[in-house]
Design an enzyme around this catalytic site. Structure first.
Site, mmCIF file in Angstrom:
data_model
loop_
_atom_site.group_PDB
_atom_site.id
_atom_site.type_symbol
_atom_site.label_atom_id
_atom_site.label_comp_id
_atom_site.label_asym_id
_atom_site.label_seq_id
_atom_site.Cartn_x
_atom_site.Cartn_y
_atom_site.Cartn_z
ATOM 1 N N CYS A 197 0.832 -1.207 0.000
ATOM 2 C CA CYS A 197 0.000 0.000 0.000
ATOM 3 C C CYS A 197 0.861 1.248 0.000
ATOM 4 O O CYS A 197 0.470 2.285 -0.529
ATOM 5 C CB CYS A 197 -0.930 0.004 1.208
ATOM 6 N N CYS A 351 14.219 5.053 -5.732
ATOM 7 C CA CYS A 351 12.772 4.849 -5.600
ATOM 8 C C CYS A 351 12.345 5.491 -4.282
ATOM 9 O O CYS A 351 12.921 6.504 -3.877
ATOM 10 C CB CYS A 351 12.411 3.369 -5.667
#
Length: 393
Positions: A197, A351
């Site tokens: 998530c 990232c």
């Protein structure tokens, strides 16, 4: 299938309890006996986050006598979009303590037990042994497998839930009466294959939908009413507003709950079993990982680098490192990103936290970019150590 009540009823309800739970008491299927069972029940909620928030609040409101909370994290501002048990004033506070305060405000008759620890192989059996039922609100595969294994080894049922973007799943795993989590998912997915998530996002209200289903199942198990989700996987699509369930059969060859189990105790390392990153990514990152501060130094010196952000567009729009070009990890996986890489510059990947960029780094190195590196800790490390004025998520 219907199952017998999980717990015996308490001796009596007080006058205050009768007033509080009157809407339960007048339901024939629950009644006085069912409410007494709830009062006598001990339920542990693993996690006080997205699923744990509604689960804990409704378990408390329902009158579960003892509620345990396992969580070692602190409340972050990004939690408040979905973790409704916490408020703005709780930011920076331990989640277990924040959740306990809310539970006590909802129902002061509930005994709240705080386990402000990271659940691990060293403590999970001892913690679980003090409860009748486990409600699993975890968000990573390593903890899910550990929760399942501990529950099976202790002979305890647990209610499982999972959420991602607009999709939710729920089931009840109880090896004595049906399948366990390993029957459904014998092996964890390859590292990086299923986004979390934190990477892909989740619709806040989806937590309430799945969390309330978990509580519904818990109440049914504790009181012995209805048909619990044992042997069934409920799947919810919030966008299409559709529910469906799929039968899940007990696997006779399951390594944990099958006829001839080979897993008879907890694994030594569930992180290693699930793998946070692949072996190829770990090998590529070894000796080729730089810090956010080192990246800033490279930029300040004007070094000839090509900085690539391998996150998704939505994440890039929230926060980005100056000078980064967005090329999502998926383009590295399908190979289309390689044609975008310059041959005359050093490739630097990043990232959110370092896992996805390590996976992309392995692909880049295999393509011949031997001096490529990635940023350990990703954009979160950049915000923390280089530019704290930027937002995090």
């Amino acid at each position: 299938m219907s199952l017998p009540p999980l717990v015996e009823p308490a001796a009596e309800l007080t006058v205050d309890e009768v007033r509080r739970y009157s809407r339960h008491l007048i339901i024939p299927d629950v009644g006085m006996a069912g409410q007494k069972r709830l009062k006598n029940a001990k339920v542990l909620c693993v996690g006080a986050g997205g699923l744990g928030s509604p689960a804990l609040m409704y378990l408390a409101a329902a009158g579960v006598g003892t509620l345990g909370i396992v969580d070692f994290d602190v409340v972050d501002e990004s939690n408040l979009q979905r973790q409704i048990i916490h408020g703005q004033s709780d930011v920076g506070r331990l989640k277990a303590e924040s959740a306990a305060a809310t539970v006590r405000e909802i129902n002061p008759l509930v005994n709240v037990v705080i386990h402000n620890v990271a659940l691990s192989t060293d403590n999970v059996m001892e913690i679980f042994s003090g409860y009748d039922l486990i409600v699993d609100g975890t968000d990573n595969f390593a903890t899910r497998y550990m929760v399942n294994d501990a529950a099976v080894l202790l002979g305890k049922p647990y209610v499982w839930g999972s959420i991602y973007r607009f999709d939710g799943q729920a089931s009840v795993f109880w090896a004595e009466h049906g399948p366990c989590y390993r029957c459904l998912y014998p092996e964890p997915p390859p590292p990086g294959m299923v986004p979390s998530c934190a990477e892909g996002g989740v619709l806040g209200v989806l937590c309430a939908s799945i969390g309330s289903i978990q509580v519904n199942e818990a109440i049914k198990l504790l009181t012995g009413i209805g048909e619990p989700l044992v042997g069934r996987l409920m799947i919810y699509d919030a966008l299409e507003m559709k529910y469906r369930d799929v039968k899940v059969r007990k696997d006779p060859e399951c390594v944990l709950c099958g006829k001839n189990p080979t897993v008879t105790e907890l694994l030594e390392d569930y992180e290693a079993f699930c793998g946070t990153i692949s072996d190829e990514a770990a090998q590529a990152a070894s000796g080729s990982t730089i810090t956010a501060a080192e990246l800033k130094e490279m930029q300040d010196k004007g070094e000839d680098i090509f900085l690539i952000d391998v996150r998704e567009q939505g994440e890039y729009e929230i926060v980005s490192i100056p000078g980064a070009t967005l090329i999502p990890k998926g383009e590295f996986l399908n190979g289309s990103a390689l044609e975008k890489l310059p041959q005359d510059k050093r490739i630097v990947l990043h990232c959110k936290s370092g896992a996805r960029s390590a996976e992309a780094l392995a692909i880049v190195k295999n393509a011949g970019f031997a001096d490529a590196v990635h940023v350990g800790g990703g954009v979160l490390s950049w915000v923390k150590t280089v530019d704290p004025s930027l937002p995090t998520y």
